[in-house]
Write an enzyme that holds these catalytic residues in place. Structure first.
Site, PDB file in Angstrom:
ATOM      1  N   GLU A  94     155.436 -64.275  14.020  1.00 36.76           N
ATOM      2  CA  GLU A  94     156.476 -64.816  14.877  1.00 36.76           C
ATOM      3  C   GLU A  94     156.498 -64.105  16.221  1.00 36.76           C
ATOM      4  O   GLU A  94     156.167 -62.929  16.325  1.00 36.76           O
ATOM      5  CB  GLU A  94     157.845 -64.689  14.186  1.00 36.76           C
ATOM      6  CG  GLU A  94     157.896 -65.559  12.943  1.00 36.76           C
ATOM      7  CD  GLU A  94     159.241 -65.564  12.240  1.00 36.76           C
ATOM      8  OE1 GLU A  94     159.566 -66.582  11.631  1.00 36.76           O
ATOM      9  OE2 GLU A  94     159.966 -64.558  12.304  1.00 36.76           O
ATOM     10  N   CYS A 107     158.792 -61.035  23.072  1.00 34.57           N
ATOM     11  CA  CYS A 107     158.670 -60.036  22.019  1.00 34.57           C
ATOM     12  C   CYS A 107     157.481 -60.425  21.148  1.00 34.57           C
ATOM     13  O   CYS A 107     157.472 -61.507  20.563  1.00 34.57           O
ATOM     14  CB  CYS A 107     159.971 -60.027  21.210  1.00 34.57           C
ATOM     15  SG  CYS A 107     159.982 -58.894  19.818  1.00 34.57           S
ATOM     16  N   CYS A 114     154.558 -55.680   7.696  1.00 29.87           N
ATOM     17  CA  CYS A 114     154.660 -54.292   8.172  1.00 29.87           C
ATOM     18  C   CYS A 114     154.714 -53.377   6.955  1.00 29.87           C
ATOM     19  O   CYS A 114     155.383 -53.694   5.982  1.00 29.87           O
ATOM     20  CB  CYS A 114     155.932 -54.106   9.012  1.00 29.87           C
ATOM     21  SG  CYS A 114     156.103 -52.435   9.710  1.00 29.87           S
ATOM     22  N   CYS A 118     161.384 -50.173   6.642  1.00 32.37           N
ATOM     23  CA  CYS A 118     162.685 -49.679   7.082  1.00 32.37           C
ATOM     24  C   CYS A 118     163.760 -50.468   6.316  1.00 32.37           C
ATOM     25  O   CYS A 118     163.633 -51.681   6.111  1.00 32.37           O
ATOM     26  CB  CYS A 118     162.841 -49.824   8.588  1.00 32.37           C
ATOM     27  SG  CYS A 118     161.616 -48.835   9.490  1.00 32.37           S
ATOM     28  N   CYS A 121     165.361 -53.873   7.704  1.00 36.06           N
ATOM     29  CA  CYS A 121     164.509 -54.790   8.466  1.00 36.06           C
ATOM     30  C   CYS A 121     163.880 -55.846   7.559  1.00 36.06           C
ATOM     31  O   CYS A 121     163.312 -55.519   6.514  1.00 36.06           O
ATOM     32  CB  CYS A 121     163.407 -53.988   9.164  1.00 36.06           C
ATOM     33  SG  CYS A 121     162.231 -55.022  10.072  1.00 36.06           S
ATOM     34  N   GLU A 164     154.050 -52.528  13.067  1.00 33.60           N
ATOM     35  CA  GLU A 164     154.163 -51.226  13.739  1.00 33.60           C
ATOM     36  C   GLU A 164     152.972 -51.100  14.697  1.00 33.60           C
ATOM     37  O   GLU A 164     151.829 -50.903  14.249  1.00 33.60           O
ATOM     38  CB  GLU A 164     154.179 -50.116  12.686  1.00 33.60           C
ATOM     39  CG  GLU A 164     153.981 -48.719  13.236  1.00 33.60           C
ATOM     40  CD  GLU A 164     154.927 -48.330  14.373  1.00 33.60           C
ATOM     41  OE1 GLU A 164     156.146 -48.570  14.286  1.00 33.60           O
ATOM     42  OE2 GLU A 164     154.412 -47.786  15.374  1.00 33.60           O
ATOM     43  N   SER A 195     157.071 -50.246  21.164  1.00 31.75           N
ATOM     44  CA  SER A 195     158.071 -49.595  20.320  1.00 31.75           C
ATOM     45  C   SER A 195     157.425 -49.057  19.056  1.00 31.75           C
ATOM     46  O   SER A 195     156.567 -49.706  18.461  1.00 31.75           O
ATOM     47  CB  SER A 195     159.156 -50.619  19.941  1.00 31.75           C
ATOM     48  OG  SER A 195     160.169 -49.992  19.171  1.00 31.75           O
ATOM     49  N   SER A 217     162.285 -46.199  17.651  1.00 29.87           N
ATOM     50  CA  SER A 217     163.331 -46.709  16.758  1.00 29.87           C
ATOM     51  C   SER A 217     163.912 -45.528  16.008  1.00 29.87           C
ATOM     52  O   SER A 217     163.320 -45.044  15.054  1.00 29.87           O
ATOM     53  CB  SER A 217     162.733 -47.726  15.788  1.00 29.87           C
ATOM     54  OG  SER A 217     162.278 -48.849  16.517  1.00 29.87           O
ATOM     55  N   LEU A 218     165.062 -45.070  16.454  1.00 28.06           N
ATOM     56  CA  LEU A 218     165.600 -43.807  15.944  1.00 28.06           C
ATOM     57  C   LEU A 218     166.560 -44.029  14.776  1.00 28.06           C
ATOM     58  O   LEU A 218     166.313 -43.584  13.672  1.00 28.06           O
ATOM     59  CB  LEU A 218     166.285 -43.068  17.096  1.00 28.06           C
ATOM     60  CG  LEU A 218     166.635 -41.611  16.861  1.00 28.06           C
ATOM     61  CD1 LEU A 218     165.417 -40.793  16.479  1.00 28.06           C
ATOM     62  CD2 LEU A 218     167.298 -41.035  18.113  1.00 28.06           C
ATOM     63  N   ASN A 294     171.514 -56.944  12.612  1.00 31.46           N
ATOM     64  CA  ASN A 294     171.475 -58.367  12.310  1.00 31.46           C
ATOM     65  C   ASN A 294     171.207 -58.510  10.828  1.00 31.46           C
ATOM     66  O   ASN A 294     170.174 -58.041  10.345  1.00 31.46           O
ATOM     67  CB  ASN A 294     170.353 -59.037  13.101  1.00 31.46           C
ATOM     68  CG  ASN A 294     170.603 -58.924  14.588  1.00 31.46           C
ATOM     69  OD1 ASN A 294     171.587 -59.420  15.096  1.00 31.46           O
ATOM     70  ND2 ASN A 294     169.713 -58.234  15.286  1.00 31.46           N
ATOM     71  N   CYS A 337     166.456 -59.045  16.377  1.00 32.44           N
ATOM     72  CA  CYS A 337     165.738 -57.854  15.917  1.00 32.44           C
ATOM     73  C   CYS A 337     165.798 -57.741  14.402  1.00 32.44           C
ATOM     74  O   CYS A 337     166.865 -57.831  13.811  1.00 32.44           O
ATOM     75  CB  CYS A 337     166.366 -56.578  16.479  1.00 32.44           C
ATOM     76  SG  CYS A 337     166.381 -56.509  18.249  1.00 32.44           S
TER      77      CYS A 337
HETATM   78  N1  SAH Z   1     157.791 -51.139  14.135  1.00 26.59           N
HETATM   79  C1  SAH Z   1     158.175 -50.947  15.507  1.00 26.59           C
HETATM   80  C2  SAH Z   1     158.271 -52.259  16.257  1.00 26.59           C
HETATM   81  C3  SAH Z   1     159.402 -53.167  15.805  1.00 26.59           C
HETATM   82  S1  SAH Z   1     160.699 -53.052  16.966  1.00 26.59           S
HETATM   83  C4  SAH Z   1     159.466 -50.179  15.571  1.00 26.59           C
HETATM   84  O1  SAH Z   1     160.094 -50.001  14.522  1.00 26.59           O
HETATM   85  O2  SAH Z   1     159.848 -49.706  16.635  1.00 26.59           O
HETATM   86  C5  SAH Z   1     162.000 -53.881  16.181  1.00 26.59           C
HETATM   87  C6  SAH Z   1     163.288 -53.131  16.357  1.00 26.59           C
HETATM   88  O3  SAH Z   1     164.360 -53.835  15.689  1.00 26.59           O
HETATM   89  C7  SAH Z   1     163.215 -51.752  15.739  1.00 26.59           C
HETATM   90  O4  SAH Z   1     163.962 -50.846  16.490  1.00 26.59           O
HETATM   91  C8  SAH Z   1     163.878 -52.005  14.407  1.00 26.59           C
HETATM   92  O5  SAH Z   1     164.320 -50.823  13.800  1.00 26.59           O
HETATM   93  C9  SAH Z   1     164.990 -52.931  14.806  1.00 26.59           C
HETATM   94  N2  SAH Z   1     165.518 -53.667  13.664  1.00 26.59           N
HETATM   95  C10 SAH Z   1     164.907 -53.920  12.495  1.00 26.59           C
HETATM   96  N3  SAH Z   1     165.704 -54.620  11.678  1.00 26.59           N
HETATM   97  C11 SAH Z   1     166.848 -54.815  12.346  1.00 26.59           C
HETATM   98  C12 SAH Z   1     168.045 -55.499  12.021  1.00 26.59           C
HETATM   99  N4  SAH Z   1     168.188 -56.122  10.842  1.00 26.59           N
HETATM  100  N5  SAH Z   1     169.034 -55.518  12.941  1.00 26.59           N
HETATM  101  C13 SAH Z   1     168.862 -54.919  14.159  1.00 26.59           C
HETATM  102  N6  SAH Z   1     167.742 -54.269  14.503  1.00 26.59           N
HETATM  103  C14 SAH Z   1     166.746 -54.212  13.618  1.00 26.59           C
END
Ligand code: SAH
Length: 356
Positions: A94, A107, A114, A118, A121, A164, A195, A217-218, A294, A337
């Site tokens: 996507e 994006c 992936c 996380c 996600c 990632e 990212s 992504s912290l 989200n 996201c």
């Molecule tokens: N793997 C990389 C690239 C993906 S960026 C990374 O983690 O940075 C996608 C961003 O959306 C990341 O910061 C991720 O943590 C965030 N994300 C993932 N699931 C989400 C959700 N359900 N709601 C809001 N942000 C989310």
């Protein structure tokens, strides 16, 4: 699985020159092909009509004409466009277009699925199917650009879709080179952001090769919590992550690191959490992006109430941090996201005469 033949977009304009040169094709022809690929949006060598017939036929024999097809696309009430794109081996990835007043951000995805899992996600629930090739990354820009109204063009690219990026580093770097190259998409480096969830040993690698913005992504300011939310933290804990970040050359107010912090009600959204985050970021030029989570099916997480998010933001702002509270875009079409999971979308809202 790789297709039998490469795609011309697997090679950045500079690499294509070198490749053509070694095959006895002139640099002039390499640049002409790059112009078709990026300025004119044509990937099929058979349709590059101003090439000599012999070269055109040779390239048509040696290269795949297309890496991605648009399976379907959906348009959100807020203008966000999400498309499901099909690879040659029928995998679905996507990509999301986010039109705003001053810019239009794309994006892009870097992997099918992936491996990082996380906890909040949707993409993480899929596991990793495979890495995307360079052309599969680059063609997202072409195919998505075709979905925009004629008066709009893509101005910014974020590597924040499925996957990632740093686990597919070589392909991401070559794709970025095409974005930045004057004979590619000629984008300014500050308009491209990669990212990472924290594949620490590859951060310096990425930035040594391409001068992009880095986003991290912290989501948590302690190892105990981050281990739970972003499992790769167990391998590369916060001390190692920040060690690597502080070692980045050119880091400063003009080149800050972007930190994404997804707000999860009752998990990481207290004032105490905010103060820990302030402490953690002290000494690192940072811009913080707060994203209320989200939800997606099966996820136990909820977004905090607006006043809780505001209070979290205020703690950061009062400590002198630059912080934005991101308004979620495209949530009604699962384009926000962490909602990219390539679920079937049987009702195409923007049917695509352009795909095929
Ligand atoms: N793997 C990389 C690239 C993906 S960026 C990374 O983690 O940075 C996608 C961003 O959306 C990341 O910061 C991720 O943590 C965030 N994300 C993932 N699931 C989400 C959700 N359900 N709601 C809001 N942000 C989310």
């Amino acid at each position: 699985m790789k297709p039998a033949r490469p795609n011309l977009r697997d090679f950045s304009p500079a690499t294509l020159r070198a490749r053509f040169k070694s095959e006895g094709i002139s640099l002039f022809r390499a640049d002409q092909v790059a112009q078709w690929l990026y300025a004119r949006g044509e990937g099929d060598p058979a349709r590059m009509t101003d090439l000599p017939a012999e070269l055109r036929e040779r390239l048509a024999r040696e290269y795949e004409p297309r890496a991605l097809r648009v399976r379907d696309s959906q348009r959100s009430v807020d203008g966000t466009i999400k498309a499901a794109l099909l690879t040659h081996d029928e995998r679905v990835i996507e990509a999301v277009l986010i039109p705003e007043e001053e810019r239009t951000t794309l994006c892009v995805s870097t992997q099918v699925g992936c491996p990082l899992a996380c906890s909040f996600c949707a993409t993480g629930t899929l596991g990793l199917e495979r890495n995307l090739g360079v052309a599969e990354i680059v063609e997202q820009v072409v195919r998505m650009g075709e979905l925009l109204p004629g008066d709009r063009r893509i101005t910014n690219i974020v590597f924040m879709g499925m996957g990632e990026p740093l686990l597919n580093l070589a392909s991401v770097v070559e794709a970025v080179r095409t974005l930045l190259h004057p004979k590619g998409f000629a984008m300014a480096p500050r308009r491209v952001t990669v990212s990472t969830a924290g594949v620490v040993p590859r951060i310096a690698d990425l930035l040594a090769q391409v001068p992009v913005n880095l986003a991290v992504s912290l989501h948590a300011a302690t190892d105990a919590l981050r281990d739970e939310l972003v499992p790769i933290n167990k391998k590369f804990p916060l001390a190692e992550l920040f060690g690597a970040l502080r070692a980045i050359p050119r880091l400063g107010r003009r080149h800050p690191i972007f930190f994404e912090y997804t707000l999860l009600a009752g998990v990481n959204d207290s004032s105490e959490d905010a103060r820990r985050l302030v402490d953690l970021l002290r000494g690192t030029p940072a811009k913080v992006n707060l994203i209320p989570v989200n939800p997606h099916p099966g996820s136990p997480y909820r977004a905090p109430a607006p006043e809780v998010a505001e209070r979290f933001m205020a703690v950061l702002a009062n400590a002198g941090l630059t912080v934005t509270l991101r308004r979620s875009r495209g949530a009604d079409i699962d384009a926000a996201c962490g909602q990219l999971a390539a679920r079937p979308a049987p009702r195409p809202a923007v049917s695509s005469a352009l795909s095929g």
